[in-house]
Write an enzyme that holds these catalytic residues in place. Structure first.
Site, PDB file in Angstrom:
ATOM      1  CD  GLU A 178      -3.040  -1.060   2.062  1.00  0.00           C
ATOM      2  OE1 GLU A 178      -4.334  -1.384   1.820  1.00  0.00           O
ATOM      3  OE2 GLU A 178      -2.999  -0.504   3.203  1.00  0.00           O
ATOM      4  CD  GLU A 284      -4.151  -5.573   1.944  1.00  0.00           C
ATOM      5  OE1 GLU A 284      -4.695  -4.575   2.512  1.00  0.00           O
ATOM      6  OE2 GLU A 284      -2.817  -5.376   2.148  1.00  0.00           O
TER       7      GLU A 284
END
Length: 350
Positions: A178, A284
């Site tokens: 991320e 995710e």
């Protein structure tokens, strides 16, 4: 008289029929069966889960069960639910040891033995790395960008070689987790120096390929619905000579906005494929564990959408820590409080 007789006859007939019915076997109510069918996807589509907490949970006595209540090894259970891929995070030197290289390898061996494909998720930190936290490992804290670039490459090669020695060749590797604003802050913060961040990505990419040329390298940022963010990041990386094989996304909608965000995410995926000529994977996802039916709807929709991307450029969907029931306050899992998978995971079914 005829009218009275007629009424009498009808009443008598009703009584006979009524008495006859009392002695017959009642017709059972129809059995209610589920009509749900999991989405049909390409044979190569990754139906994945990040279950990196598993060894820590097991060490605390947590157990996992199938839908009938039979205890099972988590890797075998995930396989039986239709999953074909496992994602595992890698921390450099965590204080408690979980997700260090030894723990990573132990889980990767179990994933391989269960017949799963494997994704390694390098955080390049001793702790969580995400859009709000990209802390250097303690041992790297005083390094400048040049030293960080070299050290990141060396560390990546060492982990990849350790996996290789243990018979593990990852199918995919994330260089960073991320990384919405880069990693290894402040030196690698993208908004301050995209060139520095690109140098780190190039180092990680080269390191992975030096050990396994077949492993696909992923650059991962969150908010898969945010096209502006993705264009800024990948335009910047491309302009600075960075390479990647796959664009990775996170997607964590609410129970009320998932349909809107799924549609925006598909639009963004198609733009990424067109703009950069690389495939996309959602590495995710998660939704409120108490809303299993809604979660199944969300997952069914996003899996269908990703699979629909032209020319097979939607590569897969990974659920983040579905097994983490009653664990560290996490509320986006997909197991119930007794350790059994909920209907949310039916979306990954065979």
């Amino acid at each position: 008289m005829k009218k009275v007789l007629s009424v009498y006859c009808i009443a008598s007939l009703f009584l006979i029929l009524s008495c006859s019915n009392k002695g017959s076997t009642p017709t059972p109510a129809p059995v209610q069966t589920s009509t749900y069918t999991a989405p049909v996807v390409a044979a190569t589509f990754a139906k994945g889960a990040d279950i990196s907490w598993v060894t820590q949970m097991e060490s605390s006595g947590v157990k996992f069960y199938d839908k009938t209540g039979t205890q099972q090894d988590l890797f075998a259970l995930m396989k039986s639910l239709g999953f074909n891929s496992i994602r595992l995070r890698a921390w450099v030197n965590p204080t408690d040891g979980w997700c260090n290289t030894a723990d990573l390898v132990a889980k990767a061996i179990r994933a391989k033995n269960a017949g799963m494909k494997i994704m390694i998720d390098f955080h390049y930190s001793d702790v969580w790395a995400d859009p709000g936290h990209q802390t250097k490992p303690a041992a790297w804290a005083s390094m400048d960008i040049n030293a960080l670039t070299t050290t990141l490459g060396t560390y990546t090669v060492n982990v990849m070689n350790t996996l290789k020695t243990n018979g593990i060749t990852p199918d995919w590797v994330q260089v960073g987790n991320e990384t919405n604003d880069g990693m290894l802050w402040e030196d690698g913060r993208a908004s301050k120096s995209m060139a520095n961040f690109a140098a780190l990505i190039k180092s990680g990419y080269a390191a992975v390929k030096s050990v396994s040329s077949t492993t696909k390298v992923i650059v991962h940022i969150s908010n898969g619905f945010d096209n502006t963010l993705f264009r800024w990041m990948f335009d910047g990386l491309k302009a600075n000579g960075a390479q990647w094989d796959i664009i990775g996304m996170s997607l964590y909608p609410s129970t009320t906005n998932w349909s809107t965000l799924n549609a925006q995410c598909l639009t963004n995926i198609n733009d990424m494929v067109s703009r950069y000529s690389t495939p996309v994977m959602i590495v995710e996802v998660g939704l409120d564990a108490t809303a299993a039916s809604t979660s199944r709807d969300f997952l069914t929709d996003i899996i269908t959408k990703v699979n629909s991307v032209a020319n097979g450029n939607g590569l897969g969907v990974f659920y983040w820590e579905p097994e983490a029931y009653n664990w560290q306050g996490y509320g986006l899992d997909a197991f119930d409080n007794t350790g059994k998978p909920t209907i949310a995971l039916d979306a990954f079914g065979k």
